[in-house]
Design a protein around this motif. Structure first.
Motif, PDB file in Angstrom:
ATOM      1  N   ARG A  49       0.833  -1.202   0.000  1.00 22.02           N
ATOM      2  CA  ARG A  49       0.000   0.000   0.000  1.00 22.02           C
ATOM      3  C   ARG A  49       0.869   1.254   0.000  1.00 22.02           C
ATOM      4  N   ARG A  50       2.012   1.158   0.675  1.00 19.56           N
ATOM      5  CA  ARG A  50       2.945   2.289   0.687  1.00 19.56           C
ATOM      6  C   ARG A  50       3.456   2.591  -0.723  1.00 19.56           C
ATOM      7  N   ILE A  51       3.722   1.525  -1.488  1.00 22.46           N
ATOM      8  CA  ILE A  51       4.155   1.730  -2.883  1.00 22.46           C
ATOM      9  C   ILE A  51       3.087   2.478  -3.669  1.00 22.46           C
ATOM     10  N   GLY A  52       1.818   2.037  -3.531  1.00 20.62           N
ATOM     11  CA  GLY A  52       0.728   2.707  -4.243  1.00 20.62           C
ATOM     12  C   GLY A  52       0.599   4.172  -3.825  1.00 20.62           C
ATOM     13  N   HIS A  53       0.747   4.424  -2.501  1.00 12.49           N
ATOM     14  CA  HIS A  53       0.641   5.793  -1.994  1.00 12.49           C
ATOM     15  C   HIS A  53       1.723   6.693  -2.602  1.00 12.49           C
ATOM     16  N   GLU A  54       2.963   6.221  -2.594  1.00 13.36           N
ATOM     17  CA  GLU A  54       4.050   7.059  -3.122  1.00 13.36           C
ATOM     18  C   GLU A  54       3.934   7.248  -4.631  1.00 13.36           C
ATOM     19  N   LEU A  55       3.395   6.232  -5.321  1.00 15.24           N
ATOM     20  CA  LEU A  55       3.224   6.360  -6.766  1.00 15.24           C
ATOM     21  C   LEU A  55       2.181   7.428  -7.095  1.00 15.24           C
ATOM     22  N   LEU A  56       1.113   7.489  -6.287  1.00 14.64           N
ATOM     23  CA  LEU A  56       0.107   8.534  -6.491  1.00 14.64           C
ATOM     24  C   LEU A  56       0.704   9.916  -6.251  1.00 14.64           C
ATOM     25  N   LEU A  57       1.525  10.038  -5.210  1.00 22.76           N
ATOM     26  CA  LEU A  57       2.156  11.326  -4.939  1.00 22.76           C
ATOM     27  C   LEU A  57       3.070  11.732  -6.088  1.00 22.76           C
ATOM     28  N   GLN A  58       3.820  10.780  -6.659  1.00 23.75           N
ATOM     29  CA  GLN A  58       4.687  11.066  -7.800  1.00 23.75           C
ATOM     30  C   GLN A  58       3.877  11.543  -9.002  1.00 23.75           C
ATOM     31  N   SER A  59       2.611  11.035  -9.064  1.00 22.98           N
ATOM     32  CA  SER A  59       1.739  11.419 -10.178  1.00 22.98           C
ATOM     33  C   SER A  59       1.042  12.747  -9.919  1.00 22.98           C
ATOM     34  N   GLY A  60       1.236  13.337  -8.735  1.00 20.10           N
ATOM     35  CA  GLY A  60       0.607  14.602  -8.386  1.00 20.10           C
ATOM     36  C   GLY A  60      -0.761  14.445  -7.773  1.00 20.10           C
ATOM     37  N   ASP A  61      -1.107  13.229  -7.344  1.00 17.86           N
ATOM     38  CA  ASP A  61      -2.419  12.949  -6.762  1.00 17.86           C
ATOM     39  C   ASP A  61      -2.239  12.692  -5.267  1.00 17.86           C
ATOM     40  N   SER A  62      -2.778  13.599  -4.446  1.00 13.03           N
ATOM     41  CA  SER A  62      -2.655  13.445  -2.991  1.00 13.03           C
ATOM     42  C   SER A  62      -4.004  13.249  -2.315  1.00 13.03           C
ATOM     43  N   THR A  63      -5.062  13.022  -3.126  1.00 10.76           N
ATOM     44  CA  THR A  63      -6.400  12.909  -2.543  1.00 10.76           C
ATOM     45  C   THR A  63      -7.090  11.572  -2.811  1.00 10.76           C
ATOM     46  N   SER A  64      -6.841  10.945  -3.943  1.00  8.03           N
ATOM     47  CA  SER A  64      -7.529   9.686  -4.258  1.00  8.03           C
ATOM     48  C   SER A  64      -6.922   8.526  -3.464  1.00  8.03           C
ATOM     49  N   ARG A  65      -7.664   7.412  -3.427  1.00 10.69           N
ATOM     50  CA  ARG A  65      -7.272   6.308  -2.569  1.00 10.69           C
ATOM     51  C   ARG A  65      -6.541   5.206  -3.336  1.00 10.69           C
ATOM     52  N   VAL A  66      -5.710   4.497  -2.562  1.00 11.37           N
ATOM     53  CA  VAL A  66      -5.183   3.213  -3.021  1.00 11.37           C
ATOM     54  C   VAL A  66      -6.194   2.160  -2.557  1.00 11.37           C
ATOM     55  N   LEU A  67      -6.714   1.386  -3.491  1.00  8.84           N
ATOM     56  CA  LEU A  67      -7.725   0.387  -3.143  1.00  8.84           C
ATOM     57  C   LEU A  67      -7.092  -0.779  -2.362  1.00  8.84           C
ATOM     58  N   PRO A  68      -7.899  -1.559  -1.658  1.00 12.34           N
ATOM     59  CA  PRO A  68      -7.346  -2.677  -0.883  1.00 12.34           C
ATOM     60  C   PRO A  68      -6.476  -3.603  -1.733  1.00 12.34           C
TER      61      PRO A  68
END
Length: 298
Positions: A49-68
Motif C-alpha cells: 500500500r505504501r508503494i501505491g501511496h508514493e506512486l500517487l504522490l509522484q503522479s501529483g495525486d494526494s487525494t484519491s485512494r489506493v484500493l485494498p
C-alpha cells in the motif's frame, strides 16, 4: 525379574515424559511459526500500500485512494487505484526497491503494470537479490495517464508448509517413536495353565471328560456331548466342588450370542445330570440363591 520390571517401568515413565514434552514443543512451534508468517505477510501488504501511496504522490495525486491490496496467489499481489494516474518507470523502480527492502521475504520479485481495460502489460521489470540479474528497461519514458493495476509476484523463499501439515507430520513422527518403544518392551510372561486345561482332559471321579472332542468316557463307555453341554461342563470341571454362580454360566455361555435365556441353562444342566448318572459319586447340585456346584466324592 522384579528389578527388570521396575527398570522398565522407570524407563517408560521417562520416555512418556519425553514424548509429552516433544508434543508440546511441536504444537507451540507450529503455532509460533504460523504467527510469524502471518505477521510478515501482513507487513508485506502494508508495504505494498505504501508503494501505491508514493506512486500517487509522484503522479501529483494526494487525494484519491489506493484500493485494498488483493492477494491473487500465495506469492502474488495486486495494487489498484481509485482514479487514473501516470507514472515514470524509473520512479516506480526506485520506489519498489526502497520500500520492499523492508520486507525480509521479498529479495526477488517481478512487477507488471497492467491496463485495467484489457489486462495488457504496459510496463514490467524484474528485481533480484543479485543486482546483476535485475531486468529493468525503458526507464526514461513517462507512461500516459490511464487506469493501471500493479501486479507483484514474489519468488518463494522456501517450501511453504501449512501449519496443519507441519503439525500432523510431527505428530506422526512422535507416534512412530512411541510405537517402536512399545514394540520393544519385554513381553509379559505367559500364564501357565494347569495340565488338564492344556490337554483338554479332566478326570472327574471315574469319569474322563474330553473337552476337545466333546466326549465323556465312563467305564469304557463313550457319551457324546453337544458344544453347549461341553462348554457348561468345562466351567464346572475347571472348578470342581466350588459354587458357580448362575449369572456367570449365563454370561459365559450365551452372552456372545446376544441372547440369554434362563430356562436354556436349566435344560442343559438337566441333560448333563443324566449323562453323569453312570457315576453316583458325581452330581451337579443346586445351591439355592447362588448357583450350582459340581460335587465329586472321592
Amino acid at each position: 525379574m522384579h528389578l527388570s520390571q521396575n527398570f522398565f517401568s522407570v524407563k517408560r515413565k521417562y520416555i512418556f515424559m519425553f514424548i509429552s514434552l516433544s508434543l508440546i514443543f511441536v504444537i507451540c512451534a507450529a503455532f509460533s511459526t504460523e504467527d510469524k508468517d502471518d505477521f510478515d505477510f501482513a507487513k508485506r501488504e502494508v508495504l505494498l500500500r505504501r508503494i501505491g501511496h508514493e506512486l500517487l504522490l509522484q503522479s501529483g495525486d494526494s487525494t484519491s485512494r489506493v484500493l485494498p491490496v488483493k492477494k491473487i496467489t500465495e506469492n502474488e499481489y495486486q495494487i489498484s487505484f481509485e482514479n487514473e494516474l501516470t507514472f515514470q518507470p524509473d520512479s516506480l523502480v526506485n520506489i519498489t526497491k526502497r520500500v520492499l527492502a523492508k520486507d525480509p521475504l521479498s529479495s526477488d520479485y517481478i512487477i507488471n503494470v497492467l491496463n485495467c481495460a484489457n489486462s495488457s502489460v504496459a510496463y514490467g521489470y524484474s528485481v533480484s537479490k543479485n543486482k546483476k540479474d535485475d531486468i529493468v528497461s525503458c526507464i526514461g519514458r513517462k507512461q500516459p495517464k490511464a487506469c493501471y493495476m500493479i501486479n507483484i509476484k514474489f519468488k518463494p523463499t522456501g517450501v511453504n508448509i501449512p501449519k496443519g501439515a507441519y503439525l500432523m507430520g510431527s505428530l506422526s513422527f512422535l507416534a512412530f517413536i512411541g510405537f517402536i518403544f512399545l514394540r520393544s518392551k519385554p513381553s509379559k510372561p505367559r500364564k501357565v495353565l494347569p495340565e488338564n486345561q492344556q490337554t483338554g482332559l479332566f478326570t472327574l471321579g471315574s469319569v474322563l471328560f474330553d473337552e476337545k472332542n466333546r466326549k465323556l468316557i465312563i467305564n469304557e463307555k463313550t457319551i457324546d456331548l453337544t458344544a453347549t453341554e461341553s462348554r457348561v461342563l468345562l466351567i464346572f470341571a475347571s472348578s470342581p466342588n466350588k459354587i458357580i454362580e448362575r449369572s456367570r454360566l449365563q454370561k459365559e455361555i450365551w452372552e456372545d450370542d446376544g441372547i440369554i435365556v434362563g430356562r436354556s441353562l436349566d435344560m442343559f444342566i438337566s441333560k448333563l445330570r443324566k449323562k453323569l448318572e453312570l457315576d453316583p459319586n458325581i452330581k451337579i447340585v443346586v445351591i439355592r440363591g447362588k448357583g450350582y456346584r459340581l460335587e465329586i466324592n472321592s
